[in-house]
Design an enzyme around this catalytic site. Structure first.
Site, short mmCIF file in Angstrom:
data_model
loop_
_atom_site.label_atom_id
_atom_site.label_comp_id
_atom_site.label_asym_id
_atom_site.label_seq_id
_atom_site.Cartn_x
_atom_site.Cartn_y
_atom_site.Cartn_z
N TRP A 1 -7.98 11.72 4.22
CA TRP A 1 -8.02 12.53 5.43
C TRP A 1 -7.92 13.99 5.02
CZ3 TRP A 1 -5.37 15.14 9.49
CH2 TRP A 1 -4.06 15.51 9.22
N ASP B 1 -4.57 9.63 -0.96
CA ASP B 1 -3.40 8.80 -1.22
C ASP B 1 -3.53 8.12 -2.58
OD1 ASP B 1 -2.20 9.45 1.12
OD2 ASP B 1 -2.82 7.64 2.21
N ASN C 1 -3.07 11.19 10.47
CA ASN C 1 -2.47 10.81 9.18
C ASN C 1 -1.53 9.63 9.35
OD1 ASN C 1 -0.22 11.97 10.32
ND2 ASN C 1 -0.24 13.80 9.05
#
Lengths: 141, 173
Positions: free
Chosen positions: B98, B117, B145
């Site tokens: 994101w 991530d 998120n």
């Protein structure tokens, strides 16, 4: 005279194309609205479809051209019609490569505004059917 | 009409007498080579250097207040054996991510930050940081998120988050 005119068009063509796209703005909009899933170079990942070197094949049929606007990531994005048209043209220019086999008429904000009123409710099946249609259209050529 | 014809003929003949065909080629060639060399001049390079790919930065990347973390929600990889740009050993960086923008106080510019991530191990548990600027509810999935972004990896187990500068935000002037 005709030859001179063709020469001029050939020289001016790339310039006219370049004027339609502001590369900094298009890249920024791609990064903010597309890159998260489609990845920086358009390769995609797992279930995210690859755009690099393939996205141009959709331009073969009218339904395919419309698909690139009606797909939810485009149609319901937060981008304005003008920004969406620009980023789509930028994606074709940057990622499509040799997958563009027909003359590409850049998307206009008006066209994009009209098509995104009809986002696709179901994409996976629609896309599979579309690709089958494109394959048979190519065979007929 | 005849006088027009004559005028053009005269001018064409004059032009032909004054100029050579090779001269035309010479001028065109000069223009082509000249235009091609413009990017080699130091002026052009200085202009290109104006958009820094690597911004000047201040602060501690292991602290939640660090500027790049303005829209983060997770454990800082800097506290988990990785860095703001890299995953800890034994984890895999998700290519699906994101993206938001943060203002860098060191130069006052907004940058595009990709919060990739790191996945494949259970939660790191250190330096939980939740700042959420620009975070949207999950009905805008590309701008939230709250979901697990370990989507393009072999394992969906979330470990920690990086904050990578991927570009400069475009601002309408």
């Amino acid at each position: 005279m005709k030859r001179v005119l063709t020469l001029w068009l050939a020289l001016l063509g790339p310039l006219a194309w370049g004027e339609d796209i502001n590369p900094e703005r298009a890249l920024f909009n791609y990064q903010m609205s597309c890159q998260g899933c489609h990845t920086p170079d358009g390769s995609g990942a797992n279930a995210v479809p690859r755009m690099r070197d393939v996205v141009g094949m959709f331009l073969v049929t009218e339904a395919g051209r419309e698909y690139l606007v009606r797909v939810p990531g485009s149609a319901v994005s937060a981008l304005s019609d003008a920004d969406l048209a620009e980023v789509l043209n930028w994606i074709i220019q940057e990622f499509a490569g040799a997958s563009v086999t027909v003359p590409f008429q850049p998307y206009t904000p008006q066209e994009v505004g009209r098509l995104r009123q009809h986002p696709l409710p179901e994409v996976v099946q629609y896309r599979a059917q579309l690709l089958a249609d494109i394959a048979s259209a190519k065979q007929r050529e | 009409m005849k006088s027009l014809d004559k005028l053009f003929e005269q001018q064409a003949r004059q032009l032909a007498q004054r100029s050579s065909r090779r001269g035309m080629l010479k001028t065109l060639g000069g223009l082509l080579v000249g235009a091609g060399s413009i990017p080699l001049l130091p002026v052009a390079r200085a202009a290109a250097a104006e958009a820094p790919a690597r911004p000047v930065e201040e602060g501690d990347e292991a602290n939640c207040d660090y500027w790049r973390y303005c829209a983060i929600d997770g454990f800082l990889c800097s506290c988990c054996g990785g860095t703001k740009n890299t995953c800890p050993p034994g984890t895999e960086m998700s290519p699906v991510t994101w993206i938001g923008t943060c203002r860098n106080p060191a130069d006052g510019r907004n940058y595009v930050i990709s919060y990739n991530d790191c996945c494949g191990k259970s939660s790191c548990g250190a330096c939980l940081c939740q700042r959420d600027e620009g975070d949207r509810p999950p009905y805008r999935p590309d701008k939230t998120n709250d979901i697990n972004w370990c989507l393009g990896t072999s394992s969906a187990a979330y470990h920690c988050s990086t904050a990578i500068v991927v570009g400069v935000a475009f601002e309408n002037k």
